[in-house]
Design an enzyme around this catalytic site. Structure first.
Site, PDB file in Angstrom:
ATOM      1  N   MET A  30       0.837  -1.203   0.000  1.00 29.90           N
ATOM      2  CA  MET A  30       0.000   0.000   0.000  1.00 29.90           C
ATOM      3  C   MET A  30       0.875   1.257   0.000  1.00 29.90           C
ATOM      4  SD  MET A  30      -3.404  -0.896   2.137  1.00 29.90           S
ATOM      5  CE  MET A  30      -2.746  -0.589   3.752  1.00 29.90           C
ATOM      6  N   HIS A  34       8.943   1.194   3.550  1.00 28.58           N
ATOM      7  CA  HIS A  34      10.043   1.186   4.517  1.00 28.58           C
ATOM      8  C   HIS A  34      10.902  -0.054   4.254  1.00 28.58           C
ATOM      9  CE1 HIS A  34       7.562  -1.818   6.464  1.00 28.58           C
ATOM     10  NE2 HIS A  34       6.575  -0.932   6.641  1.00 28.58           N
ATOM     11  N   HIS A  37       9.212  -3.463   3.542  1.00 30.87           N
ATOM     12  CA  HIS A  37       8.733  -3.681   2.175  1.00 30.87           C
ATOM     13  C   HIS A  37       9.900  -4.060   1.242  1.00 30.87           C
ATOM     14  CE1 HIS A  37       5.541  -0.688   3.582  1.00 30.87           C
ATOM     15  NE2 HIS A  37       4.822  -1.722   3.205  1.00 30.87           N
ATOM     16  N   GLY A 147       4.749 -10.234   3.818  1.00 28.57           N
ATOM     17  CA  GLY A 147       5.504 -10.193   5.062  1.00 28.57           C
ATOM     18  C   GLY A 147       4.836 -10.986   6.179  1.00 28.57           C
ATOM     19  N   ASP A 150       2.271  -9.324   8.808  1.00 32.48           N
ATOM     20  CA  ASP A 150       0.814  -9.520   8.739  1.00 32.48           C
ATOM     21  C   ASP A 150       0.571 -11.028   8.674  1.00 32.48           C
ATOM     22  OD1 ASP A 150      -0.385  -6.573   8.054  1.00 32.48           O
ATOM     23  OD2 ASP A 150       1.615  -6.850   7.237  1.00 32.48           O
ATOM     24  N   GLN A 153      -2.777 -12.392   7.550  1.00 30.67           N
ATOM     25  CA  GLN A 153      -2.960 -12.094   6.121  1.00 30.67           C
ATOM     26  C   GLN A 153      -2.226 -13.118   5.263  1.00 30.67           C
ATOM     27  OE1 GLN A 153      -2.740  -8.028   4.185  1.00 30.67           O
ATOM     28  NE2 GLN A 153      -0.633  -8.678   3.853  1.00 30.67           N
ATOM     29  N   VAL A 176      10.443  -7.273   9.763  1.00 30.32           N
ATOM     30  CA  VAL A 176      11.596  -6.382   9.937  1.00 30.32           C
ATOM     31  C   VAL A 176      11.270  -5.334  10.997  1.00 30.32           C
ATOM     32  CG1 VAL A 176      13.115  -4.717   8.775  1.00 30.32           C
ATOM     33  CG2 VAL A 176      12.305  -6.738   7.539  1.00 30.32           C
ATOM     34  N   MET A 184       8.400  -2.436  11.993  1.00 30.21           N
ATOM     35  CA  MET A 184       8.229  -1.390  10.978  1.00 30.21           C
ATOM     36  C   MET A 184       6.826  -1.440  10.413  1.00 30.21           C
ATOM     37  SD  MET A 184      11.711  -1.122   8.809  1.00 30.21           S
ATOM     38  CE  MET A 184      13.263  -0.829   9.625  1.00 30.21           C
ATOM     39  N   ARG A 187       2.194   2.832   9.337  1.00 29.32           N
ATOM     40  CA  ARG A 187       1.359   3.564  10.301  1.00 29.32           C
ATOM     41  C   ARG A 187       2.174   4.138  11.464  1.00 29.32           C
ATOM     42  NH1 ARG A 187      -2.716  -0.507   8.615  1.00 29.32           N
ATOM     43  NH2 ARG A 187      -4.488   0.669   7.822  1.00 29.32           N
TER      44      ARG A 187
HETATM   45  P1  AMP Z   1       1.396  -2.836   3.586  1.00 28.28           P
HETATM   46  O1  AMP Z   1       1.947  -1.839   2.618  1.00 28.28           O
HETATM   47  O2  AMP Z   1       1.545  -2.431   5.013  1.00 28.28           O
HETATM   48  O3  AMP Z   1       0.035  -3.335   3.226  1.00 28.28           O
HETATM   49  O4  AMP Z   1       2.335  -4.106   3.474  1.00 28.28           O
HETATM   50  C1  AMP Z   1       2.681  -4.649   2.233  1.00 28.28           C
HETATM   51  C2  AMP Z   1       3.492  -5.890   2.473  1.00 28.28           C
HETATM   52  O5  AMP Z   1       4.632  -5.580   3.250  1.00 28.28           O
HETATM   53  C3  AMP Z   1       2.728  -6.964   3.265  1.00 28.28           C
HETATM   54  O6  AMP Z   1       3.064  -8.249   2.733  1.00 28.28           O
HETATM   55  C4  AMP Z   1       3.263  -6.798   4.650  1.00 28.28           C
HETATM   56  O7  AMP Z   1       3.202  -7.978   5.420  1.00 28.28           O
HETATM   57  C5  AMP Z   1       4.699  -6.417   4.367  1.00 28.28           C
HETATM   58  N1  AMP Z   1       5.279  -5.713   5.513  1.00 28.28           N
HETATM   59  C6  AMP Z   1       4.802  -4.587   6.122  1.00 28.28           C
HETATM   60  N2  AMP Z   1       5.578  -4.264   7.175  1.00 28.28           N
HETATM   61  C7  AMP Z   1       6.544  -5.218   7.260  1.00 28.28           C
HETATM   62  C8  AMP Z   1       7.631  -5.455   8.145  1.00 28.28           C
HETATM   63  N3  AMP Z   1       7.895  -4.664   9.179  1.00 28.28           N
HETATM   64  N4  AMP Z   1       8.416  -6.534   7.912  1.00 28.28           N
HETATM   65  C9  AMP Z   1       8.159  -7.375   6.874  1.00 28.28           C
HETATM   66  N5  AMP Z   1       7.160  -7.191   6.000  1.00 28.28           N
HETATM   67  C10 AMP Z   1       6.354  -6.143   6.185  1.00 28.28           C
END
Ligand code: AMP
Length: 281
Positions: A30, A34, A37, A147, A150, A153, A176, A184, A187
């Site tokens: 989304m 960081h 991602h 990741g 989640d 998910q 991470v 990380m 939000r």
């Molecule tokens: P998001 O943009 O938050 O929807 O996350 C997109 C993807 O990045 C999802 O597969 C998340 O699980 C992964 N993700 C978000 N934060 C982290 C993190 N701290 N460590 C590993 N993967 C992450």
């Protein structure tokens, strides 16, 4: 790196590459990217020659009282980061592209989407599964990386791929953290300095439970009590805090099987999720 918002255009670029036998790796996000991602991109590169990242703040996975409109957005900064990691195509569609007038089809996920986040975010995982299935249809990836941050998910998307016989490998990548332990998250920018300090009790509690687990403690009540103690010392009460089996997220009283501690905690107005794997299968 090509930045594309149209579905026909992304197909026109990818299909000839696929015809040549090149493998496609997809990293759905989304945005507000960081290091977590970017670790997914690095994982995808292990399995595919062409990496497609997507950025789409998916309205269908936000509840009416959630942060859809204020969700952080930085397409330009994100594009630089992805290009630096060797991403070939950035697919960043508008909401009308993914959900044009007349769109009426959605995926409904069963048991694995209930409990944990599913109980607190009605419709969330159906919205995630719907957009991910659309992305899979558009991109036709060989592998898609998500990741473990989640965790539920990831389990939902594994169920989606398995149950609908999708020809895509779902790969998970480790959570991470910031140097001080905070998971990380895009939000985290919502957190005030005071909230951010209080939020450190989440990872500190999970680490304390892992230390106890490594010393031989197996009782869920004791392990969860350690996490709860850290949270309450910071004035935080978890939305949920549970021990679940690694493979299918079944609830556990004891951490004898491969298992994971999962929690969601509201810190100020920000809802944070975190988890810690006690043992992998
Ligand atoms: P998001 O943009 O938050 O929807 O996350 C997109 C993807 O990045 C999802 O597969 C998340 O699980 C992964 N993700 C978000 N934060 C982290 C993190 N701290 N460590 C590993 N993967 C992450």
């Amino acid at each position: 790196m090509k930045i594309i918002g149209s579905i026909p255009e992304v197909k026109a670029i990818l299909r000839p590459l696929q015809a040549q036998g090149l493998r496609i790796g997809l990293v759905p996000t989304m945005g507000a990217l960081h290091a977590g991602h970017l670790s997914l991109v690095r994982e995808a590169k292990k399995h595919a020659e062409v990496i497609v990242a997507s950025i789409f703040v998916n309205p269908k996975q936000f509840g009416p009282s959630e942060d859809l409109t204020r969700y952080p957005r930085d397409l330009e900064g994100d594009a630089k980061k992805l290009e630096g990691e060797g991403v070939g195509v950035l697919f960043a569609p508008a909401a009308e592209v993914m959900y044009p007038e007349g769109h009426q089809t959605g995926v409904s996920i069963g048991r694995v989407s209930r409990g944990l986040c599913g109980d607190h975010r009605p419709g969330h995982f159906d919205g995630v599964a719907t957009v991910v299935l659309e992305l899979f249809s558009i991109v036709r990836p060989d592998v898609a990386v998500f990741g473990e941050k989640d965790f539920q998910q990831l389990a939902v998307l594994r169920a989606l791929a398995r149950d609908l016989h999708l020809d895509v490998r779902i790969a998970g990548a480790p959570l991470v953290r910031e140097a001080d332990g905070l998971a990380m998250s895009s939000r985290n920018v919502y957190l005030s300095p005071d909230d951010r300090t209080r939020a450190l009790s989440i990872s500190a509690g999970l680490f304390a439970a892992k230390t106890a687990y490594d010393a031989g403690e197996r009782a869920a009540e004791t392990l969860l009590g350690l996490v709860r103690g850290h949270l309450s010392a910071s004035g935080l009460v978890p939305e949920y805090l549970e021990l679940r089996r690694f493979e299918d997220l079944a609830p556990l009283d004891r951490a004898d099987a491969p298992s994971v501690l999962l929690t969601a905690v509201r810190v100020g107005s920000t809802r944070l999720i975190d988890n810690l794997i006690l043992r992998r299968p």
